[in-house]
Each structure stands twice: as C-alpha cells, then as structure tokens.
Design a protein around this motif. Structure first.
Motif, PDB file in Angstrom:
ATOM      1  N   ASN A  85      39.450  36.077  44.123  1.00 49.70           N
ATOM      2  CA  ASN A  85      39.268  37.273  43.304  1.00 49.70           C
ATOM      3  C   ASN A  85      38.482  37.012  42.022  1.00 49.70           C
ATOM      4  O   ASN A  85      38.412  37.876  41.151  1.00 49.70           O
ATOM      5  CB  ASN A  85      40.630  37.874  42.958  1.00 49.70           C
ATOM      6  N   LEU A  86      37.894  35.831  41.911  1.00 47.13           N
ATOM      7  CA  LEU A  86      37.083  35.538  40.734  1.00 47.13           C
ATOM      8  C   LEU A  86      35.760  36.302  40.741  1.00 47.13           C
ATOM      9  O   LEU A  86      35.208  36.614  39.693  1.00 47.13           O
ATOM     10  CB  LEU A  86      36.790  34.035  40.640  1.00 47.13           C
ATOM     11  N   LEU A  87      35.251  36.618  41.940  1.00 45.72           N
ATOM     12  CA  LEU A  87      33.914  37.186  42.055  1.00 45.72           C
ATOM     13  C   LEU A  87      33.804  38.539  41.368  1.00 45.72           C
ATOM     14  O   LEU A  87      32.839  38.795  40.637  1.00 45.72           O
ATOM     15  CB  LEU A  87      33.509  37.310  43.524  1.00 45.72           C
ATOM     16  N   SER A  88      34.798  39.423  41.586  1.00 44.58           N
ATOM     17  CA  SER A  88      34.697  40.763  41.007  1.00 44.58           C
ATOM     18  C   SER A  88      34.688  40.703  39.486  1.00 44.58           C
ATOM     19  O   SER A  88      33.945  41.430  38.814  1.00 44.58           O
ATOM     20  CB  SER A  88      35.860  41.635  41.493  1.00 44.58           C
ATOM     21  N   GLY A  89      35.506  39.823  38.914  1.00 44.40           N
ATOM     22  CA  GLY A  89      35.505  39.678  37.466  1.00 44.40           C
ATOM     23  C   GLY A  89      34.252  38.997  36.961  1.00 44.40           C
ATOM     24  O   GLY A  89      33.769  39.299  35.863  1.00 44.40           O
ATOM     25  N   GLY A 201      30.422  51.014  27.460  1.00 49.94           N
ATOM     26  CA  GLY A 201      31.183  52.112  28.043  1.00 49.94           C
ATOM     27  C   GLY A 201      31.022  52.183  29.547  1.00 49.94           C
ATOM     28  O   GLY A 201      31.979  52.486  30.270  1.00 49.94           O
ATOM     29  N   ALA A 202      29.819  51.893  30.044  1.00 48.20           N
ATOM     30  CA  ALA A 202      29.608  51.864  31.492  1.00 48.20           C
ATOM     31  C   ALA A 202      30.406  50.746  32.134  1.00 48.20           C
ATOM     32  O   ALA A 202      30.961  50.901  33.235  1.00 48.20           O
ATOM     33  CB  ALA A 202      28.115  51.699  31.794  1.00 48.20           C
ATOM     34  N   ILE A 208      35.118  48.659  35.495  1.00 48.48           N
ATOM     35  CA  ILE A 208      36.469  48.094  35.361  1.00 48.48           C
ATOM     36  C   ILE A 208      37.536  49.148  35.635  1.00 48.48           C
ATOM     37  O   ILE A 208      38.346  49.005  36.549  1.00 48.48           O
ATOM     38  CB  ILE A 208      36.657  47.470  33.966  1.00 48.48           C
ATOM     39  N   LEU A 209      37.552  50.229  34.835  1.00 51.25           N
ATOM     40  CA  LEU A 209      38.618  51.217  34.960  1.00 51.25           C
ATOM     41  C   LEU A 209      38.585  51.932  36.306  1.00 51.25           C
ATOM     42  O   LEU A 209      39.588  51.960  37.036  1.00 51.25           O
ATOM     43  CB  LEU A 209      38.518  52.221  33.810  1.00 51.25           C
ATOM     44  N   ALA A 399      39.942  43.144  29.804  1.00 56.65           N
ATOM     45  CA  ALA A 399      40.693  42.259  30.699  1.00 56.65           C
ATOM     46  C   ALA A 399      42.075  42.799  31.007  1.00 56.65           C
ATOM     47  O   ALA A 399      42.730  42.309  31.933  1.00 56.65           O
ATOM     48  CB  ALA A 399      40.806  40.870  30.065  1.00 56.65           C
ATOM     49  N   SER A 400      42.545  43.793  30.264  1.00 53.95           N
ATOM     50  CA  SER A 400      43.889  44.323  30.481  1.00 53.95           C
ATOM     51  C   SER A 400      43.967  45.211  31.720  1.00 53.95           C
ATOM     52  O   SER A 400      45.020  45.305  32.356  1.00 53.95           O
ATOM     53  CB  SER A 400      44.352  45.128  29.259  1.00 53.95           C
ATOM     54  N   VAL A 401      42.879  45.895  32.069  1.00 55.23           N
ATOM     55  CA  VAL A 401      42.911  46.859  33.169  1.00 55.23           C
ATOM     56  C   VAL A 401      43.341  46.212  34.494  1.00 55.23           C
ATOM     57  O   VAL A 401      44.257  46.714  35.152  1.00 55.23           O
ATOM     58  CB  VAL A 401      41.554  47.574  33.320  1.00 55.23           C
ATOM     59  N   PRO A 402      42.719  45.113  34.933  1.00 57.98           N
ATOM     60  CA  PRO A 402      43.158  44.528  36.206  1.00 57.98           C
ATOM     61  C   PRO A 402      44.579  43.978  36.169  1.00 57.98           C
ATOM     62  O   PRO A 402      45.205  43.824  37.221  1.00 57.98           O
ATOM     63  CB  PRO A 402      42.141  43.399  36.455  1.00 57.98           C
ATOM     64  N   ILE A 403      45.105  43.699  34.987  1.00 56.43           N
ATOM     65  CA  ILE A 403      46.483  43.239  34.886  1.00 56.43           C
ATOM     66  C   ILE A 403      47.459  44.412  35.003  1.00 56.43           C
ATOM     67  O   ILE A 403      48.495  44.312  35.669  1.00 56.43           O
ATOM     68  CB  ILE A 403      46.693  42.494  33.547  1.00 56.43           C
ATOM     69  N   LEU A 404      47.118  45.532  34.375  1.00 58.15           N
ATOM     70  CA  LEU A 404      48.016  46.677  34.348  1.00 58.15           C
ATOM     71  C   LEU A 404      47.925  47.558  35.594  1.00 58.15           C
ATOM     72  O   LEU A 404      48.909  48.189  35.982  1.00 58.15           O
ATOM     73  CB  LEU A 404      47.722  47.532  33.115  1.00 58.15           C
ATOM     74  N   ALA A 405      46.742  47.609  36.219  1.00 59.29           N
ATOM     75  CA  ALA A 405      46.530  48.545  37.331  1.00 59.29           C
ATOM     76  C   ALA A 405      47.533  48.379  38.465  1.00 59.29           C
ATOM     77  O   ALA A 405      48.068  49.387  38.965  1.00 59.29           O
ATOM     78  CB  ALA A 405      45.094  48.412  37.851  1.00 59.29           C
TER      79      ALA A 405
END
Length: 487
Positions: A85-89, A201-202, A208-209, A399-405
């Motif tokens: 899962n490193l690739l998407s980040g 913003g993009a 990300i979001l 970086a918080s979005v993938p942790i919280l989602a």
C-alpha cells in the motif's frame, strides 16, 4: 555536549516514563484478560510516540507493527500489507516533492521579496494618520497570500519566511499583535486547501479525501463525486473563518508592544532591510507569470499538479532567474522543504491499510454503535474530538485521512449519516489539529516568519492561539452542520 545532555534528560524524564507506563498498562490488561482493540492500540501508540518526540514516520511504522502483532498477524503478513500500500501514498508524496522544487525556484525569482518591499514602502509613505487603514491592508495581504499559496501559486508555507520578516518593523510601529497574524495565516492556509480544488486543494480533496472515501465507503454503499467535496467542506471552512474573525476583532484586537529592532540586529536575524531597494526586471516577471499560469492550466485541464509543477520548475530554470548550474541545488532544497510531508503521507497510506487488515475495525464500529446508539449528536462530537486528538499527534491533515477513513466511514454509515455528512466529518476530522499542532508545517511556518527578530514564541504565540481559534471554530461548525444540516 550540552544539547546532547538536554536530549538525554528529556528522554529520561519524560519519554522513558511514558513508554514504561504504556508497557505496564498493556501488561495489566493482558494479565487480567481485558480485550484491547488492535486499531485503538495502534492509533494510541502512534499519537503517544509522536508526542514524546519520536519522528512521525518512525511512529507510524512502529505503531503499525505493534498493532499488527497484537492482532496476531505474522511479521511477513504485516510487512506485505505495508509494502503493498505504499504506492498510493507515494503518488501524492512525489507531487509534494515536485511542488516543493517549484516553490524554491519561485522564491529564487525574488518576486516575493519585491512584493513585500513594495508593500512596506508604500505603507510607510502613508503616515500615522491612516494607521487603521494600513493595519487592514496588512491583514488583507496576509489573507490573500495565504489563500494563493495553496492554490494559484502552490508554494505552501514557503512564502511566510520571505514575506513576513520585511514587514515586522512596520507591524511593530502599528503595534499589531502577532498572534492575530498567526491565526490569519493558519486559518487562511487551511481554508484554502480545504475548500478550493486546485493546487494543494486538489491533492487533499480529490487525491486523498475522495479516493479514500470512495475506496473505503464502497462496502457501505457510500459514493462521492468531485463536486461534493467542496460542498462538504464549506461549513468546516466557515468555522475557520469565524475563528479568524474572533481572533482579529476580539481576542487579539488590543495593541501589543514589541522591542524595536535596530538595523544591525535586523541583518543578524536575516531579515530584509526595507531601505535596500530591490528591483525586478521585466524578464523575470514574465517568466514567473508564465510558470504560474502553466501550473494552473495543468491543474485545470490535465488534472496533474505533478506535471504542472515540473514544467513550471523547468520554465523558471530556462528563464535565467537563477544559474543553470544551480538547478540541482534548487531541486534538492525543494525536496528538503517537502520531504517530511511526502514521507508521512506515503507511510500513512500503509498505516491505514494495516488497520483494515487487522480485522478489528468491524468489532470497533459495532461496539461504538452500541455505545452511541442512534445518537448522532454524541457520536459526531466524539468522532470529531478523536480526529482532533489524532491530528494533533503528528500535525498533518493530509496523512490523517487514510488513518481515519477505515474507522470513520463504517461508523458514520452505522449511525445513519448521509454521504455528504460523512464526507464532511472525515475531511474536517482529518484537518482538525493541523493548524494547532506543534509539529504542523503551518504553525512552524508562521513561527519562522513572525519570530525572525526573536520576539514570537512557537508554543505560546503560534500553537496555542491557532489551536483555540482555528480548531475549535472548525469543530463546532462541523458538528452543527453534520448533525442538523447535512446528516
């Protein structure tokens, strides 16, 4: 030797007791057979590690390993999840790197220095009888620069150490409270990338979001389009605006005196003296404008900030604004500027994937649903406060979005929130704490500019003011919106 001693003292007096306490609590829970959710354990460890000054990237990986082991995953399985899962980040991280290079190249053009000097000199000629007018012109400059730095001219916080120091002398004569300026910068920067889908913003809204929301929310039947993201983030941004206005008109409206800095002291602190005239030729202006327009066009028409920033960087290199042989140096400085953020975002993607792989998200959502019942009011409040706690830990909303989602979206579905409300809660919860974290690039950037003469404390004058005005305002407005307006 002294600095090393202080570092050892911090570890012995603060960090080590915390680590021992964590180990003791975990041992007691294990001894009495009290179940511990792997997701809660991993996130708690990650935040605690960050608070005791362990580097954020190391904190993320360490917490992921410990959380996976607690969930009885084997080490090879944990490493495979992290690596896969490193690739998407990394895609977002590489965009950050290229934008950093473009930001440094843009700063080399001298445009920001020139604008700051023109502003200071024109205001100086106005005289004391228009003090209030000058004050509001300065505030307007800071707001516009903050907004443009995330979207039209995506240089992030790089403009602050260039724009603010030349104006400190003028701010001192106007007796402006620098804490109000810190709040303006924090709220303006945050509002720009949270609402406007260009530049950073993009990256935040689309790459990300939305990506995390749709990938995680598919199992719950959630789906969101690009047009929904700005709508969802409108009310959180209004909270930022309210916090900024409260800081300017109420909290920090009274004059505050600062020590007058002499010319010698100004030079020693690397501030730009306004009496040293800076001239910008027509060629640098034209090439800089071309580079900025190119970046904007690629964002709009090709949906690629990475390519746009790269071409903008090349245009500035061809223009002769800085020596051709200095391109490697400029690019390296850009990497240094954004490397930490890029690495954190890359690893955070894997951290979020590991939370899902533990299999403990469903039990956590089930237990939380039983605890909340059908009380959206209480459920939304707790979720937002948790987001604030997590983001404060390592100071990066991206970086918080993938942790919280993986946690927020199933929980929002279980509580009956609409897709728009769930999107707003996820986006706002991830951004909560960004402007008020000691490790945030926003607060660090504000301090770098406002403390150029040594009269602005990072914690007391940047972190605490921005925490109470930016974060509390956004939390309250988001809470009201998701419960009564969007839910």
């Amino acid at each position: 030797m002294l600095s090393a001693y202080r570092q050892d003292t911090f570890f012995l007096n603060r960090a080590l007791p915390v680590l021992i306490g964590l180990a003791a609590i975990y041992g007691a829970l294990w001894l009495f057979a009290i179940p511990v959710n792997a997701v809660v354990l991993a996130i708690t460890l990650m935040v605690v590690f960050c608070l005791i000054k362990i580097p954020v990237a190391v904190s993320l990986v360490s917490a992921a390993l410990l959380g996976g082991l607690h969930a009885r995953m084997t080490m090879p399985d944990i490493l495979q999840v992290l690596n896969d899962n490193l690739l998407s980040g990394a895609q977002v991280g590489m965009t950050y790197i290229m934008v950093g290079a473009f930001a440094v190249a843009l700063a080399r053009s001298g445009i920001l220095d020139w604008v700051a000097q023109k502003m200071a000199s024109s205001l100086n000629r106005e005289g004391a009888h228009v003090r209030q007018q000058v004050k509001w012109m300065l505030f307007a400059l800071f707001i516009v620069a903050s907004l443009l730095s995330q979207n039209l001219i995506p240089v992030h916080i790089a403009f602050i150490p260039v724009l603010i120091p030349p104006l400190l002398g003028l701010m001192n004569r106007l007796r402006l409270d620098r804490r109000a300026v810190a709040c303006i910068l924090a709220c303006g920067i945050s509002a720009s990338y949270l609402l406007l889908p260009f530049g950073f913003g993009a990256i935040y809204l689309n790459e990300i979001l939305l990506e995390n929301f749709n990938s995680v929310g598919a199992a719950s039947g959630y789906a969101a389009t690009a047009s929904m993201a700005p709508k969802a983030m409108f009310f959180p941004v209004m909270g930022l605006l309210a916090g900024m206005l409260f800081a300017v008109f109420i909290t920090y409206r009274k004059p505050r005196d600062y020590i007058k800095v002499t010319k010698a002291e100004t030079e020693n602190t690397d501030m730009i003296a306004t009496d040293e005239k800076i001239e910008i030729g027509l060629q640098p202006l034209l090439f800089t404008a071309l580079a900025v327009v190119t970046v904007l066009l690629f964002q709009i028409y090709f949906d690629s900030l990475f390519i746009g920033a790269m071409i903008g960087f090349m245009i500035l290199g061809f223009s002769g604004i800085y020596r051709w042989q200095a391109q490697d140096d400029v690019f390296t400085q850009g990497v240094r500027l954004m490397a930490e953020i890029a690495v954190i975002i890359t690893i955070a993607s894997s951290f979020g994937a590991l939370l899902t792989a533990t299999g403990d998200i469903d039990p956590l959502v089930a237990s939380a649903t039983q605890f909340f019942g059908d009380n959206k009011l209480f459920g939304a409040a707790v979720m937002l406060v948790v987001g604030l706690f997590i983001t404060i830990g390592f100071g990066d909303s991206f970086a918080s979005v993938p942790i919280l989602a993986p946690i927020y979206i199933p929980l929002a579905f279980a509580l009956g929130f609409s897709p728009l409300a769930a999107l707003a809660m996820l986006g706002a919860a991830a951004a909560l704490g960004d402007a008020g974290s000691p490790a945030s690039t926003i607060t660090l950037g504000a301090t770098a500019g406002l403390n150029a003469d040594g009269q602005h404390d990072h914690i007391k004058d940047s972190v605490i003011p921005t925490f109470f005005h930016a974060n509390i305002g956004m939390l309250l407005f988001t809470w009201v919106a998701v419960v009564w307006l969007l839910g």
